[in-house]
Design an enzyme around this catalytic site. Structure first.
Site, short mmCIF file in Angstrom:
data_model
loop_
_atom_site.label_atom_id
_atom_site.label_comp_id
_atom_site.label_asym_id
_atom_site.label_seq_id
_atom_site.Cartn_x
_atom_site.Cartn_y
_atom_site.Cartn_z
N LYS A 127 15.05 36.57 62.93
CA LYS A 127 16.52 36.47 62.94
C LYS A 127 17.13 36.49 64.34
CE LYS A 127 17.07 38.46 58.30
NZ LYS A 127 17.52 39.64 57.53
N VAL A 152 10.01 42.73 56.83
CA VAL A 152 9.33 43.31 55.67
C VAL A 152 7.86 42.90 55.61
CG1 VAL A 152 11.41 43.52 54.30
CG2 VAL A 152 10.08 41.40 54.19
N TYR A 191 15.88 28.76 56.43
CA TYR A 191 15.78 30.21 56.60
C TYR A 191 14.49 30.73 55.98
CZ TYR A 191 16.50 35.14 55.64
OH TYR A 191 16.33 36.49 55.55
N TYR A 237 19.03 47.62 60.60
CA TYR A 237 19.85 47.72 59.39
C TYR A 237 20.47 49.11 59.24
CZ TYR A 237 17.08 43.54 58.54
OH TYR A 237 16.47 42.33 58.67
N SER A 283 11.99 38.90 58.87
CA SER A 283 13.31 39.08 59.50
C SER A 283 13.26 39.21 61.02
CB SER A 283 14.00 40.32 58.92
OG SER A 283 14.40 40.08 57.59
#
Length: 607
Positions: free
Chosen positions: A67, A259, A189, A241, A64
């Site tokens: 992103k 992660v 992605y 998050y 992530s």
């Protein structure tokens, strides 16, 4: 010498390596193969210096952390208006894989959750999914500083088990967020999350954001400056998050976790941080990574809301033209005017990064000084850069001061685009530009000329030898003999008279008309003016003391006429009239003492 930063990171790594807790990610089967003991830290400054410790070279998948960089690419390719219609910037307060969509538009709440990241991948430039992936890979490569590589095993594992993400992609298609085939965008992605990185890559990516979008090592621009602040804003509010609020409260730096065990943190204008340690907490963030960033923030005061720089630091020193006059030798009439008026020339030595708060202080000080000023020199030598907003205010202040009769001159910009471009771009309407002069000496001479008026360009009769300070006290009958030794020489404007390092021919030059500049070479190239001489003054006199090489270069500023006398001729005359040589040496000593005293006063003014 070993860097204290390196020593600190080694100690920090040693202390936190024993930290236990958390679990390696298992929802992507291939990630379970990570060694929970892997632990690396890297810090990269905005000028490209990297400090790393531990398993900083261990490859792992970016996950992530990709992103914000793909979102940045979409912004650069499509523009803010297009992207913001399809992805919001509001914190969701939910986990990374939550289905957080706007209840009316169906747009993901932000680009850091999976839904927003899938939408971002669909918006990068490219006529089809293959070309879009090439664009994503190229953009990530610029941020890293090298070509990207994929972990195919992780990519296949993500693709084969990413059922929830497939559901999200179809929902985005249903709301019109993804215009084309949603599975193609989803595969891109999955690929971006499977890009291999190490700690150094992450730290350089973070440092590129810290450096305004320019990679610190390659110098290549990865992102326009206006998009950098947008990306960092979203990272600060959404990057961690459902831990984002606590992170901003405790650590206070824009960040993003993955992660795979990685975390990046950005301190704008200073450096980027990359940490890798696979064990994750219940929110999906690296346990050791969070502790590293907490410690760095606490130990070095890195919280973005902890800035204590006072705006007064934008001004280093303020002094006057009386403290540091130009290096030209003034005529007696000029000296008298400057004795009375030179304090109306103000130097302001600016420094650092000039932003709104600092420039407000600068302008306030300029306003306070204006009633007792004729001109101001803004010495920019120690300025790193200036923001466009600060440049706009400074230009407006310069214009207001001009209307009040106070001239503002910029000094020592020396071709630095980080200062010159903002000043040029923000000129007020009808303003023809700002005055920039190479160095303080020429700048203060320009300001002195404003005070001197017609005296700055005297139309006096040709100077006589007996008016020269070197001949002070020489009897009239002796001066007739001195005149008999002199020969007239003329020099065209810009002509070199002699150069630094030349073997001396023993000639001494007495200026009859015109002006000359005396210059010494700079170590880095070019020349620095140390004096400007006018009629009634002399140069080359050090040959009287036996100096065999010229210590400076002399150029004619205008058409120059000189009386030239050789040292041998003086010595021959002194054999018959020894008092002549004694008088010349006494006057030369007094002149050198005066120059030394003025130089000492000038240095003291700058100390």
């Amino acid at each position: 010498m070993k860097s204290p930063i390196q020593s600190y990171l080694e100690t920090l790594h040693r202390q936190l390596a024993a930290l236990r807790g958390g679990e390696v990610a298992s929802y992507i089967p291939e990630l379970t193969k990570a060694n929970p003991d892997w632990f690396g830290i890297c810090l990269v400054t905005v000028d490209g210096v990297a400090y790393s410790v531990g398993d900083a070279a261990q490859p792992f998948t970016i996950q992530s952390i990709s992103k914000p960089f793909v979102y940045a690419t979409a912004l650069a390719d499509r523009g803010l208006a297009y992207v913001s219609q399809r992805v919001g910037v509001e914190p969701s307060g939910d986990a990374f894989n939550s289905i957080s969509l706007h209840p009316k538009s169906g747009a993901p709440l932000n680009p850091m959750i999976n839904a927003g990241a899938i939408a971002s991948a669909s918006m990068v430039a490219g006529q089809d999914a293959t070309r879009q992936w090439a664009r994503i890979a190229e953009s990530l490569g610029v941020f890293m500083g090298h070509d990207v590589a994929l972990d195919d095993a992780v990519y296949r594992s993500e693709s084969e088990t990413g059922f929830r993400n497939r559901a999200i992609a179809w929902m985005l298609k249903n709301f019109g967020i993804i215009a084309d085939e949603p599975m193609a965008a989803l595969e891109n992605y999955f690929r971006q999350c499977s890009v291999l990185v190490d700690c150094r890559d992450l730290a350089f990516m973070a440092a590129t954001l810290a450096n305004g979008g320019i990679h610190p090592a390659s110098g290549q621009r990865a992102l326009p400056p206006e998009d950098v602040e947008r990306v960092l804003s979203v990272m600060a509010t959404c990057g961690m998050y459902d831990y984002a609020g606590s992170w901003l409260y405790e650590v206070g730096m824009p960040a993003k976790s993955g992660v795979g065990g990685g975390i990046i943190a950005v301190l704008p204008g200073r450096f980027g941080i990359g940490v890798f340690s696979p064990p994750l907490d219940e929110k999906g963030n690296s346990v050791r990574g969070i502790e590293v960033c907490k410690r760095l923030s606490h130990d070095f005061g890195l919280h973005v809301f902890n800035k204590t720089r006072h705006p007064a630091l934008a001004v280093g020193r303020i002094y006057t033209g009386a403290d540091a006059p130009s290096r030209r030798a003034p005529t007696p009439a000029m000296r008298e005017v400057l004795r009375q008026q030179a304090q109306r020339i103000k130097y302001l030595c600016l420094q650092g990064h000039l932003e709104l708060d600092g420039i407000e202080y600068v302008i306030r000080r300029m306003g306070e000084l204006a009633p007792e000023s004729d001109s101001m020199i803004l010495d920019m030598n120690l300025v790193e850069d200036i923001s466009e907003s600060a440049a706009r205010l400074l230009n407006e202040a310069r214009q207001h001061l001009r209307d009040e009769g106070v001239a503002v001159v910029f000094s020592r910009l020396r071709g630095r685009r980080a200062i010159m471009d903002p000043l040029s771009k923000t000129l007020p309407a009808g303003d023809h530009g700002y005055l920039s002069i190479e160095d303080n000496d020429l700048a203060v001479e320009w300001c002195e000329n404003r005070l001197l008026g017609d005296l700055a360009n005297p139309l006096a009769d040709d100077a006589r030898l007996e008016d020269n300070p070197l001949f002070k006290g020489v009897p009239e009958d002796m001066m007739r003999r001195v005149y008999a030794l002199a020969t007239r020489r003329a020099f065209a404007p810009g002509a070199p008279i002699f150069a630094s390092g030349d073997v001396s021919d023993g000639k001494i030059f007495f200026i009859v008309s015109g002006t000359v500049s005396v210059l010494v070479p700079r170590p880095e190239g070019g020349h620095q003016r140390i004096a400007s001489l006018s009629p009634g003054m002399n140069f080359g006199e050090m040959t009287l003391l036996g100096k065999t090489t010229r210590s400076a270069s002399v150029f004619a500023d205008s058409k120059v006429v000189c009386n030239v006398i050789g040292t041998d001729d003086f010595n021959a005359l002194a054999e018959t009239y020894p008092q002549l040589k004694i008088t010349l040496l006494e006057n030369l000593s007094a002149d050198l003492a005066g120059k030394l005293r003025r130089a000492t006063d000038w240095i003291a003014a700058l100390a």
